[in-house]
Design a protein around this motif. Structure first.
Motif, mmCIF file in Angstrom:
data_model
loop_
_atom_site.group_PDB
_atom_site.id
_atom_site.type_symbol
_atom_site.label_atom_id
_atom_site.label_comp_id
_atom_site.label_asym_id
_atom_site.label_seq_id
_atom_site.Cartn_x
_atom_site.Cartn_y
_atom_site.Cartn_z
ATOM 1 N N ARG A 1 0.909 -1.168 -0.088
ATOM 2 C CA ARG A 1 0.028 0.052 0.119
ATOM 3 C C ARG A 1 0.781 1.364 0.231
ATOM 4 N N VAL A 2 2.041 1.424 0.845
ATOM 5 C CA VAL A 2 2.960 2.260 0.805
ATOM 6 C C VAL A 2 3.458 2.716 -0.438
ATOM 7 N N LYS A 3 3.982 1.590 -1.277
ATOM 8 C CA LYS A 3 4.578 1.745 -2.396
ATOM 9 C C LYS A 3 3.594 2.277 -3.429
ATOM 10 N N LEU A 4 2.514 1.633 -3.421
ATOM 11 C CA LEU A 4 1.456 2.018 -4.476
ATOM 12 C C LEU A 4 1.149 3.613 -4.341
ATOM 13 N N ALA A 5 0.884 3.901 -2.944
ATOM 14 C CA ALA A 5 0.589 5.348 -2.532
ATOM 15 C C ALA A 5 1.578 6.229 -3.279
ATOM 16 N N ALA A 6 2.917 5.719 -3.047
ATOM 17 C CA ALA A 6 3.841 6.595 -3.419
ATOM 18 C C ALA A 6 3.931 6.582 -4.800
ATOM 19 N N CYS A 7 3.750 5.690 -5.758
ATOM 20 C CA CYS A 7 3.501 5.782 -7.168
ATOM 21 C C CYS A 7 2.490 6.765 -7.864
ATOM 22 N N TYR A 8 1.425 6.813 -6.807
ATOM 23 C CA TYR A 8 0.246 7.563 -7.311
ATOM 24 C C TYR A 8 0.920 9.147 -7.102
ATOM 25 N N ARG A 9 1.600 9.562 -6.196
ATOM 26 C CA ARG A 9 2.020 10.608 -5.764
ATOM 27 C C ARG A 9 3.372 11.230 -6.792
ATOM 28 N N MET A 10 4.067 10.142 -7.370
ATOM 29 C CA MET A 10 5.005 10.517 -8.244
ATOM 30 C C MET A 10 4.423 10.899 -9.417
ATOM 31 N N GLY B 1 3.189 15.409 -13.239
ATOM 32 C CA GLY B 1 2.060 16.186 -13.935
ATOM 33 C C GLY B 1 1.568 15.081 -15.347
ATOM 34 N N MET B 2 1.518 13.735 -14.710
ATOM 35 C CA MET B 2 1.256 12.714 -15.734
ATOM 36 C C MET B 2 -0.304 12.254 -15.294
ATOM 37 N N ASP B 3 -0.775 12.819 -14.491
ATOM 38 C CA ASP B 3 -2.217 12.478 -13.803
ATOM 39 C C ASP B 3 -3.461 13.235 -14.601
ATOM 40 N N ASP B 4 -4.428 12.788 -14.091
ATOM 41 C CA ASP B 4 -5.729 13.239 -14.949
ATOM 42 C C ASP B 4 -6.785 13.642 -14.020
ATOM 43 N N LEU B 5 -6.710 14.544 -13.010
ATOM 44 C CA LEU B 5 -7.751 14.812 -12.041
ATOM 45 C C LEU B 5 -7.652 13.612 -11.066
ATOM 46 N N ILE B 6 -9.261 13.192 -11.144
ATOM 47 C CA ILE B 6 -9.523 11.853 -10.407
ATOM 48 C C ILE B 6 -9.559 10.803 -11.224
ATOM 49 N N TYR B 7 -9.314 10.821 -12.713
ATOM 50 C CA TYR B 7 -9.273 9.680 -13.577
ATOM 51 C C TYR B 7 -7.756 9.040 -13.402
ATOM 52 N N ASN B 8 -7.696 8.030 -14.214
ATOM 53 C CA ASN B 8 -6.700 7.181 -14.612
ATOM 54 C C ASN B 8 -6.389 6.288 -13.160
ATOM 55 N N HIS B 9 -5.651 5.438 -13.280
ATOM 56 C CA HIS B 9 -5.374 4.314 -12.183
ATOM 57 C C HIS B 9 -4.325 3.612 -12.310
ATOM 58 N N ILE B 10 -3.924 3.010 -10.979
ATOM 59 C CA ILE B 10 -2.889 2.228 -10.965
ATOM 60 C C ILE B 10 -2.969 1.192 -9.915
ATOM 61 N N SER B 11 -2.567 -0.096 -10.217
ATOM 62 C CA SER B 11 -3.297 -1.087 -9.310
ATOM 63 C C SER B 11 -1.815 -1.974 -8.869
ATOM 64 N N PRO C 1 -9.191 4.919 -4.985
ATOM 65 C CA PRO C 1 -10.693 5.297 -4.581
ATOM 66 C C PRO C 1 -11.145 6.375 -5.613
ATOM 67 N N TYR C 2 -12.198 6.036 -6.223
ATOM 68 C CA TYR C 2 -12.763 7.054 -7.227
ATOM 69 C C TYR C 2 -13.209 8.055 -6.815
ATOM 70 N N GLY C 3 -12.554 9.429 -6.999
ATOM 71 C CA GLY C 3 -13.126 10.583 -6.528
ATOM 72 C C GLY C 3 -11.875 11.408 -5.699
ATOM 73 N N LEU C 4 -10.629 10.786 -5.547
ATOM 74 C CA LEU C 4 -9.599 11.364 -4.910
ATOM 75 C C LEU C 4 -8.516 11.691 -5.947
ATOM 76 N N LEU C 5 -7.934 12.784 -5.953
ATOM 77 C CA LEU C 5 -6.753 13.369 -6.819
ATOM 78 C C LEU C 5 -5.783 12.335 -6.530
ATOM 79 N N PHE C 6 -4.698 12.157 -7.202
ATOM 80 C CA PHE C 6 -3.716 11.407 -7.214
ATOM 81 C C PHE C 6 -2.913 11.746 -5.975
ATOM 82 N N ASP C 7 -2.587 13.128 -5.791
ATOM 83 C CA ASP C 7 -1.851 13.680 -4.565
ATOM 84 C C ASP C 7 -2.587 13.625 -3.450
#
Length: 261
Positions: free
Chosen positions: A22-31, A36-46, A60-66
């Motif tokens: 979970r920690v590593k995946l959350a870090a990936c979202y933040r990176m 600047g490669m995210d798209d608001l609340i869309y896109n996904h990493i599993s 979770p659908y609705g949260l920004l990556f950061d």
């Protein structure tokens, strides 16, 4: 906090291996967000839950990556059932895409999908990423293509996603985005990073060519040699993320370690 040595105790009810994932995946979202490669609340990493081939973590659908943290990630199975006591929903397209890849590919522990600008731009080009830079050589003849079918909410698209990805670790989803797979979040992230860099350079070169500059394309033998150097880990080349990921996590911890919560 030192990302190399820090290992927070897992919250009650969560296995230590899952919490580390979970920690590593959350870090990936933040990176992804940081670059600047995210798209608001869309896109996904599993990321597959360690020890459970049929379970994975996703945003979770609705949260920004950061905004994403280790504890807000949602655990679901490959049938789409939530396995957490959470009020958050999961994007239907995220389930369709990620469940298909996790179920069919043992090495796809992490599946990353974005709409990053340059990758979308080259996804609409017939040959996708061209061997115009060293960044691009890694993907020479090693990029898959999946034709656009509309928003990925139909289960029958899963078969074609799996078929089109085949043995590759990177797939351009035509007119849509990019998908990378890795054995770790670090590998999936670095494949995205290098592909996006290569795509930006390609677009800049093509703009220069449109203004009259002549592009230089290395011959097939050189492109193939370079690609093999990357994928066969020749010389001191390592798996993407093996060197970069710990450094990126240290950088993240210096600026905002809230993803670990």
């Amino acid at each position: 906090m030192n990302a190399m040595s820090a290992r927070e105790p897992a919250p009650r009810g969560i296995e230590p291996a899952e919490w580390d994932a979970r920690v590593k995946l959350a870090a990936c979202y933040r990176m992804v967000a940081k670059l600047g490669m995210d798209d608001l609340i869309y896109n996904h990493i599993s990321l597959r839950v360690p020890g459970h081939e049929d379970q994975f973590l996703i945003n979770p659908y609705g949260l920004l990556f950061d905004e994403i943290t280790a504890s807000t990630l949602v655990k679901i199975d490959t049938k789409g059932n939530k396995l957490d006591d959470t009020p958050h929903a999961v994007n239907v397209a995220a389930f369709v895409i990620h469940a298909a890849i996790h179920t069919s590919n043992h090495d796809a522990a992490c599946v990353l999908h974005t709409h990053s600008d340059a990758s979308v731009a080259v996804s609409g080009q017939e040959k996708g990423l061209l061997p115009l830079s060293q960044f691009a050589m890694r993907f020479y003849d090693r990029q898959a293509f999946h034709d656009y079918e509309g928003v990925a909410i139909d289960l029958d698209e899963q078969t074609r996603l799996v078929r089109d990805l085949g043995p590759h670790k990177v797939m351009l989803m035509r007119n849509h985005g990019i998908l990378t797979v890795g054995r770790t979040p670090g590998e999936a992230f670095m494949l995205l990073y290098y592909f996006e860099r290569a795509a930006r350079i390609q677009l800049q070169m093509q703009a220069a060519a449109a203004a009259g500059a002549k592009l230089v394309m290395p011959p097939y033998q050189v492109c193939e040699k370079a690609a093999r150097q990357f994928w066969e880990l020749q010389g001191d080349i390592l798996v993407p993320g093996e060197r970069e990921w710990p450094a990126l996590m240290r950088q993240l911890d210096r600026t905002d370690s809230s993803y670990r919560n």
